[in-house]
Design a protein around this motif. Structure first.
Motif, short mmCIF file in Angstrom:
data_model
loop_
_atom_site.label_atom_id
_atom_site.label_comp_id
_atom_site.label_asym_id
_atom_site.label_seq_id
_atom_site.Cartn_x
_atom_site.Cartn_y
_atom_site.Cartn_z
N ASP A 143 0.74 -1.22 0.04
CA ASP A 143 0.15 0.05 0.22
C ASP A 143 0.84 1.21 0.04
N GLN A 144 0.21 2.38 -0.14
CA GLN A 144 0.93 3.79 -0.37
C GLN A 144 1.81 3.79 0.81
N ASP B 59 1.16 7.01 -5.40
CA ASP B 59 0.35 5.81 -5.49
C ASP B 59 0.08 5.26 -6.85
N ASP C 282 -1.10 1.34 -8.75
CA ASP C 282 -2.67 1.22 -9.00
C ASP C 282 -3.25 0.31 -9.89
#
Length: 86
Positions: free
Chosen positions: A2-3, A27, A31
């Motif tokens: 995750d970011q 991000d 994606d």
């Protein structure tokens, strides 16, 4: 991934004083859109001569068999942009 597991310097174009609202944020590296010319799915950061980097923390020591980075790919005129050496 995750970011929160990614960091970069500079983070993105939004770190430039007086500049905001650019969609090309870190991000976009995760994606899920990997082959595109749509810059809404690209990360773009300004070059810093003192050091430009991206870090991805996988959480644990991890063996990788490959890691691919694609340069900025909005159109044919932009093929000169991006990292020249990794």
């Amino acid at each position: 991934l995750d970011q929160g597991q990614m960091s970069a310097h500079p983070l993105d174009l939004n770190c430039i004083p007086g500049y905001s609202g650019d969609d090309r944020t870190i991000d976009k590296l995760i994606d899920g859109v990997n082959q595109t010319t749509d810059d809404r799915h690209m990360w773009l950061t300004p070059f810093d001569p003192e050091g430009t980097w991206v870090e991805i923390n996988l959480g644990n020591p991890t063996s990788l068999s490959a890691l691919s980075f694609w340069n900025y790919n909005k159109n044919a005129d932009d093929t000169y942009r991006g990292v020249k050496s990794v």
